[in-house]
Write an enzyme that holds these catalytic residues in place. Sequence first.
Site, short mmCIF file in Angstrom:
data_model
loop_
_atom_site.label_atom_id
_atom_site.label_comp_id
_atom_site.label_asym_id
_atom_site.label_seq_id
_atom_site.Cartn_x
_atom_site.Cartn_y
_atom_site.Cartn_z
N THR A 68 0.86 -1.19 0.00
CA THR A 68 0.00 0.00 0.00
C THR A 68 0.90 1.24 0.00
O THR A 68 2.12 1.13 -0.02
CB THR A 68 -0.90 0.03 1.25
OG1 THR A 68 -0.10 0.37 2.41
CG2 THR A 68 -1.57 -1.31 1.48
N CYS A 69 0.27 2.41 0.06
CA CYS A 69 1.08 3.63 0.06
C CYS A 69 1.89 3.78 1.34
O CYS A 69 2.93 4.44 1.35
CB CYS A 69 0.19 4.86 -0.12
SG CYS A 69 -1.07 5.07 1.17
N GLN A 126 -9.44 1.49 5.64
CA GLN A 126 -9.06 0.99 4.31
C GLN A 126 -8.11 -0.19 4.35
O GLN A 126 -8.16 -1.08 3.51
CB GLN A 126 -8.41 2.11 3.50
CG GLN A 126 -9.40 3.14 3.00
CD GLN A 126 -8.69 4.29 2.33
OE1 GLN A 126 -8.31 5.25 2.98
NE2 GLN A 126 -8.50 4.18 1.05
N ILE A 153 -9.63 7.42 -3.36
CA ILE A 153 -10.20 8.56 -4.08
C ILE A 153 -11.71 8.65 -3.85
O ILE A 153 -12.28 9.74 -3.76
CB ILE A 153 -9.88 8.45 -5.58
CG1 ILE A 153 -8.38 8.71 -5.80
CG2 ILE A 153 -10.71 9.44 -6.39
CD1 ILE A 153 -7.90 10.10 -5.42
#
Length: 429
Positions: free
Chosen positions: A49-50, A114, A192
């Site tokens: 992931t980020c 998330q 987003i």
Amino acid sequence: MALVTLGINHRTAPVELRERIAFTPERMEEAFAELRVASGASEAAILSTCNRTELYLAGDDDCAPLVLRWLAGFHNLDAGELEEAVYVHRDADAVRHVMRVAAGLDSMVLGEPQIFGQLKDAYALARKYGASGSFLSRMFEQTFSVAKRVRTQTAIGENPVSVAYAAVSMAHHIFSDLSRNRALLIGAGKTIELVAQHLSEAGVKDFVVANRTLERAQSLAEAYGGKGIVLSEIPDYLADVDIIISSTASPLPILGKGAVERTLKKRKHRPYFMVDIAVPRDIEPEVASLADVYLYTVDDLRQVIEENIRSREGAAREAENLVTDGVQAFLNQLRALDAVSTLKQFRQRAETLRDAETEKALRALRNGGDPETVLRSLARGLTNKLLHEPSVQVRKATTEGRTEVTEWLRELHQLDTQEADAATTPEKL
């Protein structure tokens, strides 16, 4: 079975390093094929992931050194570059870590939801490529169960303090009234989607969503009264937007300095607010050097996030207790499975001895042996064979000072302690 978790995250590595070892969707199949061979692990899963890249491996040995070398080589890095940033958890600590990750307790945003979905996606990919077996499957299923309890039994997820929320909060530092601003959102994934939701709640009414596939962009944009476009159309809309927030899985930047620089000349010093949540980054870092551009990365959101998590600290303590219970339940499950395997072997051995003694007795009967004598011989032979090896091992353990083995024998066979003591005490004359 040994379990190893190896990875880096937002606490141990800057975004510059995290983006260099992020796994793109296009290379996942290749990564799974190489990882299991290089590590010797029988099972594997990859989370990227980020904010983190983590590898979960199950096998017979500690494979951490092999995994570190493979991870560096796969991303064309020297292993030395990763060593200081990498953390390794083993066995129970590895289980605890993955449960904390799923519950949002190890996230930049405490309790953010998330990561739970991202971990489920990672497990699904491991299954898709045949890398997850029974061990990791049990671990992930228990992990998801714990994460759901954390969500339903604590208040850790009540206040919106996700990365997406933090990004929108920072926009208020640049624009006092967001209802006057137009937003360009690059990507159409879950992050987003959350950004769009928070922007809408903050008053933004004009959206453009750019994505690799037009259908997904239009679907998300229309939910908030916006317009969907493909990535190649971004330059046509740059001059008319004020807020740009990007989160894609692209391995290369989508928005470059040149495009922004050309557009700035048309804007007459109207500022841009940009947040690049992606890892690897979607917006070239050099964009930050341009006048009237306020560019933030996922690491820049830390201060905003830290201010927002204080309300979740009490809930986090409750969540930690649920994780502790979950780890213990998983370990108990493994012990129960191990006991089943041991009991199965024990029963098979007893049945083999029984069959051998039974066949011996049947031969004696067929040869005209006295039934009572044969039956007594069968009972005596079976008893001796069943008790011989345990008796040898108990004597050996006692001689070595491991007296707990005797206590276990008494407990297993419900032997009365007083009777056992009396049997070893000489009679008085």
